[in-house]
Design a protein around this motif. Sequence first.
Motif, mmCIF file in Angstrom:
data_model
loop_
_atom_site.group_PDB
_atom_site.id
_atom_site.type_symbol
_atom_site.label_atom_id
_atom_site.label_comp_id
_atom_site.label_asym_id
_atom_site.label_seq_id
_atom_site.Cartn_x
_atom_site.Cartn_y
_atom_site.Cartn_z
ATOM 1 N N VAL A 188 -14.932 8.991 -90.590
ATOM 2 C CA VAL A 188 -13.999 7.906 -90.915
ATOM 3 C C VAL A 188 -13.666 7.103 -89.657
ATOM 4 O O VAL A 188 -13.654 5.866 -89.671
ATOM 5 C CB VAL A 188 -12.715 8.472 -91.556
ATOM 6 C CG1 VAL A 188 -11.643 7.389 -91.660
ATOM 7 C CG2 VAL A 188 -13.012 9.049 -92.930
ATOM 8 N N VAL A 189 -13.423 7.812 -88.559
ATOM 9 C CA VAL A 189 -13.087 7.157 -87.292
ATOM 10 C C VAL A 189 -14.254 6.308 -86.803
ATOM 11 O O VAL A 189 -14.086 5.134 -86.425
ATOM 12 C CB VAL A 189 -12.689 8.197 -86.228
ATOM 13 C CG1 VAL A 189 -12.505 7.535 -84.862
ATOM 14 C CG2 VAL A 189 -11.414 8.920 -86.634
ATOM 15 N N ASP A 190 -15.453 6.865 -86.804
ATOM 16 C CA ASP A 190 -16.622 6.138 -86.313
ATOM 17 C C ASP A 190 -16.916 4.900 -87.156
ATOM 18 O O ASP A 190 -17.301 3.849 -86.618
ATOM 19 C CB ASP A 190 -17.841 7.054 -86.289
ATOM 20 C CG ASP A 190 -17.806 8.030 -85.116
ATOM 21 O OD1 ASP A 190 -16.974 7.834 -84.216
ATOM 22 O OD2 ASP A 190 -18.604 8.977 -85.109
ATOM 23 N N ALA A 191 -16.748 5.018 -88.460
ATOM 24 C CA ALA A 191 -17.011 3.869 -89.340
ATOM 25 C C ALA A 191 -16.042 2.726 -89.054
ATOM 26 O O ALA A 191 -16.434 1.553 -89.009
ATOM 27 C CB ALA A 191 -16.915 4.302 -90.801
ATOM 28 N N ALA A 192 -14.771 3.054 -88.834
ATOM 29 C CA ALA A 192 -13.765 2.014 -88.593
ATOM 30 C C ALA A 192 -13.916 1.381 -87.220
ATOM 31 O O ALA A 192 -13.516 0.224 -87.015
ATOM 32 C CB ALA A 192 -12.368 2.610 -88.744
ATOM 33 N N ARG A 321 -19.027 7.443 -79.895
ATOM 34 C CA ARG A 321 -19.569 6.740 -78.727
ATOM 35 C C ARG A 321 -18.895 7.230 -77.445
ATOM 36 O O ARG A 321 -19.540 7.393 -76.406
ATOM 37 C CB ARG A 321 -19.359 5.229 -78.888
ATOM 38 C CG ARG A 321 -20.209 4.603 -79.980
ATOM 39 C CD ARG A 321 -19.920 3.106 -80.112
ATOM 40 N NE ARG A 321 -20.751 2.514 -81.151
ATOM 41 C CZ ARG A 321 -20.475 2.563 -82.452
ATOM 42 N NH1 ARG A 321 -19.362 3.186 -82.855
ATOM 43 N NH2 ARG A 321 -21.276 1.995 -83.335
ATOM 44 N N TYR A 322 -17.611 7.443 -77.524
ATOM 45 C CA TYR A 322 -16.876 7.960 -76.367
ATOM 46 C C TYR A 322 -17.323 9.371 -76.036
ATOM 47 O O TYR A 322 -17.554 9.707 -74.869
ATOM 48 C CB TYR A 322 -15.378 7.918 -76.673
ATOM 49 C CG TYR A 322 -14.517 8.707 -75.708
ATOM 50 C CD1 TYR A 322 -14.180 8.194 -74.454
ATOM 51 C CD2 TYR A 322 -14.009 9.958 -76.063
ATOM 52 C CE1 TYR A 322 -13.385 8.917 -73.571
ATOM 53 C CE2 TYR A 322 -13.212 10.685 -75.187
ATOM 54 C CZ TYR A 322 -12.902 10.162 -73.945
ATOM 55 O OH TYR A 322 -12.109 10.882 -73.086
ATOM 56 N N ARG A 323 -17.487 10.234 -77.056
ATOM 57 C CA ARG A 323 -17.876 11.613 -76.823
ATOM 58 C C ARG A 323 -19.240 11.705 -76.153
ATOM 59 O O ARG A 323 -19.475 12.570 -75.298
ATOM 60 C CB ARG A 323 -17.904 12.403 -78.143
ATOM 61 C CG ARG A 323 -16.562 12.655 -78.801
ATOM 62 C CD ARG A 323 -15.589 13.378 -77.911
ATOM 63 N NE ARG A 323 -16.155 14.513 -77.204
ATOM 64 C CZ ARG A 323 -15.541 15.118 -76.190
ATOM 65 N NH1 ARG A 323 -14.384 14.688 -75.760
ATOM 66 N NH2 ARG A 323 -16.106 16.150 -75.607
ATOM 67 N N VAL A 324 -20.168 10.839 -76.517
ATOM 68 C CA VAL A 324 -21.495 10.825 -75.891
ATOM 69 C C VAL A 324 -21.353 10.570 -74.384
ATOM 70 O O VAL A 324 -22.003 11.225 -73.557
ATOM 71 C CB VAL A 324 -22.391 9.753 -76.532
ATOM 72 C CG1 VAL A 324 -23.650 9.542 -75.699
ATOM 73 C CG2 VAL A 324 -22.765 10.153 -77.957
#
Length: 408
Positions: A188-192, A321-324
């Motif tokens: 949900v977070v990544d989609a938004a 994206r941040y976690r990567v």
Amino acid sequence: MTHLRAKSLTRIGWLQGISIPSDWTESKVKYVAPGMQAGEAITAESIELTGTYPVYGGNGLRGYTKQKTHHGTRILIGRQGALCGNVHLVTGEYWASEHAIVARPSDTADARWLAYLLDIMSLGQYSQTAAQPGIGTAQINALSVPVPPAQEQRAIADYLDRETARIDTLIEEQQRLTELQWERRAAVVDAALAPLSSWTRTALKHVLDGIDQGVSPQAEAGLADEPGAWGVLKAGCVNRGVFRPEEHKRLPDGFLFDPAIAVGEGDVIVSRASGSPDLVGSAAIVEHLDYRLILSDKLFRLQPRRSTDSRFLAWSLNSGRYRVQVRRAISGADGLANNLPLSKLRGFEMHFPSLEEQRRIAAYLDDQTAKIDMLIVETERFIALARERRSALITAAVTGQIDVRGVA
């Protein structure tokens, strides 16, 4: 089938006045586990990644060594650190590190029964130090224990093996459900936060006015829940994007610190270090404070500019994206394993829409994740209750409060 049994009041301190069956005896750990000893230090020369002998420390399996010092059925007890007092029943050939105590059951003691007994005794509570918990063989050997006849020891072990396996299976199922809920939340977070062409791509440092870092004082066990008390936050206070104010240690009375590192509601906090690479860089916004707290040196506090919404920033720091970027920064930091260098954090690539759009997305994510978080809390509560049930069952069986001799 259960039986009525005569009971006798015991003077074993940790049983807190519980009566044990009259045909049981009272003994010391040193008699049911003779020859208890600490493990041996592991050197670089003794490690071989392709070896066959597991290494046991206070936290269980750690790696492999090309040497072995023990074989057969033994009980490993965590000797120091956060896992001081942890109990593991092991078989086969293995190496016990200096972080473990090796206990060998006596010829008349069932190893499984003894492992259950030592586990519910909460051996970590007998640690002599608070900053770095540690327990020695002399402390454990001196503890009194209730000892049933050999045949009943086996009956207790058989009963607990079966019943705890059922509870463990249920807990594992609920843990898998929790992980699925966390994965759904992340999706949900990544989609938004999927950036549009109209969004600005920039380095994190360009949307901040500054970054604060705390101190590392000698703290005390317990919470800062008394008037005038202060606490220092632990690195895990923001694990998985949720701020937990209870994750702190009490500061000694009279400890002086810079008021600038006091934590306030609305602060965006990032974990700099963790024992788990998956938790390094965890970030959350301070929703509420039940205690007076300061930052530790393992935490960063980000100061967003007026053009940056704090809640949107916190959500961005929970994106895939941040976690990567966090994982890359950790693997590329020489000598700083599981630490997030400030220079790397400042340079992370971020994407930001207009301030109005930031606020709209943050509000949407607050609403959508609240529903998922409620399910996670309910599942975790169920797991906690199951673990309490498991512990209570073991305690009742090894102290004779339930009679398992005739239980099929």
